[in-house]
Write an enzyme that holds these catalytic residues in place. Structure first.
Site, PDB file in Angstrom:
ATOM      1  N   GLU A  54     -25.840  17.196 131.539  1.00 24.17           N
ATOM      2  CA  GLU A  54     -25.511  16.361 132.707  1.00 24.17           C
ATOM      3  C   GLU A  54     -23.994  16.139 132.793  1.00 24.17           C
ATOM      4  O   GLU A  54     -23.509  15.020 132.898  1.00 24.17           O
ATOM      5  CB  GLU A  54     -26.263  15.027 132.669  1.00 24.17           C
ATOM      6  CG  GLU A  54     -26.488  14.440 134.046  1.00 24.17           C
ATOM      7  CD  GLU A  54     -27.422  13.242 134.080  1.00 24.17           C
ATOM      8  OE1 GLU A  54     -27.615  12.711 135.174  1.00 24.17           O
ATOM      9  OE2 GLU A  54     -27.958  12.837 133.014  1.00 24.17           O
TER      10      GLU A  54
ATOM     11  N   TYR B  46     -30.850  21.001 129.766  1.00 25.00           N
ATOM     12  CA  TYR B  46     -31.060  19.741 130.481  1.00 25.00           C
ATOM     13  C   TYR B  46     -32.306  19.934 131.339  1.00 25.00           C
ATOM     14  O   TYR B  46     -32.253  20.492 132.426  1.00 25.00           O
ATOM     15  CB  TYR B  46     -29.836  19.396 131.327  1.00 25.00           C
ATOM     16  CG  TYR B  46     -29.980  18.138 132.147  1.00 25.00           C
ATOM     17  CD1 TYR B  46     -30.656  17.031 131.654  1.00 25.00           C
ATOM     18  CD2 TYR B  46     -29.423  18.054 133.423  1.00 25.00           C
ATOM     19  CE1 TYR B  46     -30.787  15.875 132.410  1.00 25.00           C
ATOM     20  CE2 TYR B  46     -29.539  16.899 134.181  1.00 25.00           C
ATOM     21  CZ  TYR B  46     -30.217  15.820 133.669  1.00 25.00           C
ATOM     22  OH  TYR B  46     -30.353  14.682 134.425  1.00 25.00           O
TER      23      TYR B  46
ATOM     24  N   ASP C  51     -31.467  17.274 126.423  1.00 20.80           N
ATOM     25  CA  ASP C  51     -32.275  16.238 127.061  1.00 20.80           C
ATOM     26  C   ASP C  51     -33.507  16.924 127.634  1.00 20.80           C
ATOM     27  O   ASP C  51     -33.426  17.645 128.619  1.00 20.80           O
ATOM     28  CB  ASP C  51     -31.442  15.570 128.160  1.00 20.80           C
ATOM     29  CG  ASP C  51     -32.229  14.540 128.952  1.00 20.80           C
ATOM     30  OD1 ASP C  51     -33.427  14.350 128.675  1.00 20.80           O
ATOM     31  OD2 ASP C  51     -31.645  13.933 129.868  1.00 20.80           O
TER      32      ASP C  51
ATOM     33  N   ASN D 186     -36.185  15.250 128.692  1.00 18.01           N
ATOM     34  CA  ASN D 186     -36.792  14.363 129.683  1.00 18.01           C
ATOM     35  C   ASN D 186     -38.276  14.126 129.434  1.00 18.01           C
ATOM     36  O   ASN D 186     -39.076  14.058 130.368  1.00 18.01           O
ATOM     37  CB  ASN D 186     -36.546  14.905 131.101  1.00 18.01           C
ATOM     38  CG  ASN D 186     -35.372  14.217 131.765  1.00 18.01           C
ATOM     39  OD1 ASN D 186     -35.239  12.994 131.729  1.00 18.01           O
ATOM     40  ND2 ASN D 186     -34.498  15.004 132.375  1.00 18.01           N
TER      41      ASN D 186
ATOM     42  N   ASP E 235     -25.795   6.545 129.107  1.00 15.31           N
ATOM     43  CA  ASP E 235     -27.100   5.910 128.923  1.00 15.31           C
ATOM     44  C   ASP E 235     -27.905   6.626 127.841  1.00 15.31           C
ATOM     45  O   ASP E 235     -28.971   6.145 127.439  1.00 15.31           O
ATOM     46  CB  ASP E 235     -27.888   5.832 130.239  1.00 15.31           C
ATOM     47  CG  ASP E 235     -27.988   7.167 130.971  1.00 15.31           C
ATOM     48  OD1 ASP E 235     -27.271   8.115 130.611  1.00 15.31           O
ATOM     49  OD2 ASP E 235     -28.777   7.242 131.935  1.00 15.31           O
TER      50      ASP E 235
END
Length: 258
Positions: A35, A106, A143, A145, A239
């Site tokens: 990201e 990602y 990541d 997710n 985050d």
């Protein structure tokens, strides 16, 4: 060999928060970022930290994107999965090193109401196929997710059927990745609750109301050479927090030269 993965949620934003100071303190060989939300011309990495930088930006400006920064020159670097409809968002970089591949990813978010779940399922299958086609041991980071189990989410009841904890996403992870790769953190810390992402809402990080959705995965033959994995949840700026992997690449190469 010290390797890092980190969803930085915007390279330009985190650079202003001391990204290079953080990276300098960690004494890394390779850093993988997700990201990045930037084009190659918008990224300036200190060459004294990393003189090899590889960037896969999304077609859409200010969105998605991945990057690998390294002090070791890979033998080969490729971008994407080779599937046009999946390769518009800069989500994968594959670097081939001596004896193994390093892949950063990602993974697409299924989004509210799981409105992108079909794209996500297509992605999961194609990504798993990409890793298996590499034909060598693989370290995979990024990541993903998805929180795998109840150990990987602070409030399982609140997370049910949400993007990142839907049955479809968890089944996809287990079907396309876990039969072939080890979840390094869970292998080395089977009962530990520790998270890598916290919502910006409701002071979630202060309460440690988090999810573990960032991973290092490894081919089984690499696991004996992984010394430790550390979730650096005391490092801020995004985050997500970074995850450090200590990999004895020298011992791995020696063992495989015999």
């Amino acid at each position: 060999m010290r390797l890092l993965t980190w969803n930085i949620n915007g390279y330009r934003a985190i650079q202003k928060k001391g990204l290079e100071d953080i990276l300098g303190m960690l004494d890394l060989s390779v850093a993988c970022f997700q990201e990045i939300k930037a084009l190659p011309e918008q990224i300036e990495m200190d060459p004294y930290l990393f003189d090899q930088v590889f960037i896969n930006s999304a077609k859409r400006k200010g969105y998605s994107g991945t990057m690998i920064a390294s002090i070791i020159k890979p033998k080969q670097v490729t971008y994407g999965l080779g599937v046009e409809e999946l390769d518009q968002e800069g989500r994968v970089i594959t670097a081939i090193f001596d004896g193994f591949a390093l892949v950063t990813v990602y993974t697409p978010n299924a989004q509210d109401g799981l409105k992108r779940i079909e794209f996500r399922q297509q992605w999961d299958e194609a990504f798993g196929q990409h890793l298996r086609r590499l034909g060598c041991p693989v370290l995979v980071c990024g990541d993903f997710n998805v929180a795998r189990t109840e150990l990987d989410i602070y409030n399982e009841a609140a997370g049910k059927n949400s993007p990142g904890y839907s049955i479809q996403e968890r089944q996809g992870f287990e079907a396309h990745l876990i039969p072939y790769f080890k979840d390094v953190f869970r292998e080395l810390h089977p009962q530990t609750r520790q998270y890598t992402w916290w919502s910006y809402y409701s002071r979630a990080r202060e309460r440690n109301d988090g999810w573990r959705i960032d991973y290092w995965l490894a081919s089984p033959e690499l696991m004996p050479y992984i010394r430790e994995i550390t979730i650096l949840d005391d490092i801020y700026g995004s985050d997500h927090c970074p995850i450090l992997l200590d990999f004895d690449e020298v011992a791995f190469r020696k063992a495989n030269q015999q």
